[in-house]
Scaffold this motif. Sequence first.
Motif, short mmCIF file in Angstrom:
data_model
loop_
_atom_site.label_atom_id
_atom_site.label_comp_id
_atom_site.label_asym_id
_atom_site.label_seq_id
_atom_site.Cartn_x
_atom_site.Cartn_y
_atom_site.Cartn_z
N LEU A 197 -0.34 4.03 1.49
CA LEU A 197 -0.37 4.61 2.63
C LEU A 197 -0.01 4.15 3.88
CD1 LEU A 197 -4.02 6.27 1.77
CD2 LEU A 197 -1.49 7.44 1.23
N ARG A 198 -0.09 4.49 5.01
CA ARG A 198 0.20 4.10 6.23
C ARG A 198 -0.80 4.41 7.45
NH1 ARG A 198 2.66 1.38 3.09
NH2 ARG A 198 4.86 1.08 3.24
N CYS A 199 -1.92 4.30 7.03
CA CYS A 199 -3.19 4.78 8.07
C CYS A 199 -2.82 4.36 9.34
CB CYS A 199 -4.49 4.43 7.58
SG CYS A 199 -4.70 4.74 5.77
N VAL A 254 0.18 -4.93 4.32
CA VAL A 254 0.88 -3.55 4.00
C VAL A 254 2.38 -3.54 4.07
CG1 VAL A 254 0.67 -1.11 4.66
CG2 VAL A 254 -1.45 -2.28 4.45
N GLY A 275 -7.39 -4.50 -0.59
CA GLY A 275 -5.96 -4.46 -0.22
C GLY A 275 -5.68 -4.29 1.07
N GLY A 276 -4.26 -3.74 1.54
CA GLY A 276 -3.57 -3.13 0.56
C GLY A 276 -4.06 -2.35 -0.49
N ASN A 289 -7.70 3.32 -2.24
CA ASN A 289 -7.90 4.66 -1.47
C ASN A 289 -7.75 5.87 -2.41
OD1 ASN A 289 -5.27 4.96 -2.64
ND2 ASN A 289 -4.19 3.78 -1.03
N ILE A 296 -0.99 -0.81 12.27
CA ILE A 296 -0.09 -0.39 11.91
C ILE A 296 0.76 0.31 12.79
CG2 ILE A 296 0.87 1.46 10.33
CD1 ILE A 296 -0.20 0.05 8.00
N CYS A 337 0.84 -1.27 0.02
CA CYS A 337 0.05 -0.05 -0.09
C CYS A 337 0.99 1.32 -0.03
CB CYS A 337 -0.88 0.11 1.29
SG CYS A 337 -2.04 1.24 1.22
N CYS A 388 -4.96 1.11 10.42
CA CYS A 388 -4.93 0.17 9.75
C CYS A 388 -4.51 -1.16 10.37
CB CYS A 388 -3.76 0.06 8.49
SG CYS A 388 -4.05 -1.39 7.20
N LYS A 399 -10.01 9.27 3.84
CA LYS A 399 -9.50 9.00 5.18
C LYS A 399 -10.13 10.22 6.02
CE LYS A 399 -7.53 5.32 3.63
NZ LYS A 399 -7.99 3.92 4.09
S1 SF4 Z 1 -6.47 1.43 5.68
FE1 SF4 Z 1 -6.09 0.89 3.39
S2 SF4 Z 1 -5.14 2.61 2.58
FE2 SF4 Z 1 -4.69 2.63 4.73
S3 SF4 Z 1 -2.64 1.62 5.01
FE3 SF4 Z 1 -4.18 0.17 5.39
S4 SF4 Z 1 -4.72 -0.84 3.39
FE4 SF4 Z 1 -3.45 1.25 3.00
#
Ligand code: SF4
Length: 232
Positions: A29-31, A40, A72-73, A100, A198, A27, A34, A124
């Motif tokens: 991004l690094r929400c 990811v 995903g991802g 995303n 994450i 991915c 997540c 987001k």
């Molecule tokens: S929530 Fe979705 S967009 Fe955000 S890091 Fe996880 S997989 Fe990626």
Amino acid sequence: MDIRGLQKTSLIDYPGKVCCTIFVGGCNLRCLYCYNKDLVLEPETLPFFPIDEVLTFLQKRISFLDGVCISGGEPTLQEDLPAFIGEIKNLGLSVKLDTNGMKPGIISRLLEDKMLDFIAIDIKAPFEKYSLVTGVRVDTSALKETINIVKNNVVEHEFRTTFVPDLLDKEDIIKIAQAVGGCRRFVLQRFLSSSDLIDSSFNVHEYLPPEDIYEAVYLCLEYVKAVDLRGF
Ligand code: SF4
């Protein structure tokens, strides 16, 4: 395609359809919230599903399935995504893409080529909070482009936001509804806590009371045609 997960049957990932859900590794991004951490950050530690095996599996299940959800991802990072979708559509299955929205070029091409039957775009945060919530520096102009492309396309779509307490408040949700204003469906999802996020230090302290959620929905309806609540 770096396919790292496959849910054989889902009744919830593709509205109104029985689908198989495919999870792609990696991915951009690094929400902070997540919960697909391994998918990811370390997709190579998860089982790999070769495309041929996935297509054979879909072929065998064809009478049970209406479609495939590619999630995903972040699937739009995969160079062979269009070819993979083409193979699925050749089987006669509908395709939903979860994204995303950070890659408007590929999304635009997929829509122009009529490769998608449904697209779900995660929003987001309000634009000014994007980098804070996603954990990376974000070019929100790319996301704005995606929003415009999707809103102006006939494809079935939804924009959805995970309502993460401590990161977003009621005013943020209304700003997001404004940003996707005119869309056909805006979905508010409840954040599900996990011990394996994450950002392992991220913790939710307090959920909004239901009456505040309903008030937010009511206010969002000024900007979008329909609001769905999921998990509340
Ligand atoms: S929530 Fe979705 S967009 Fe955000 S890091 Fe996880 S997989 Fe990626």
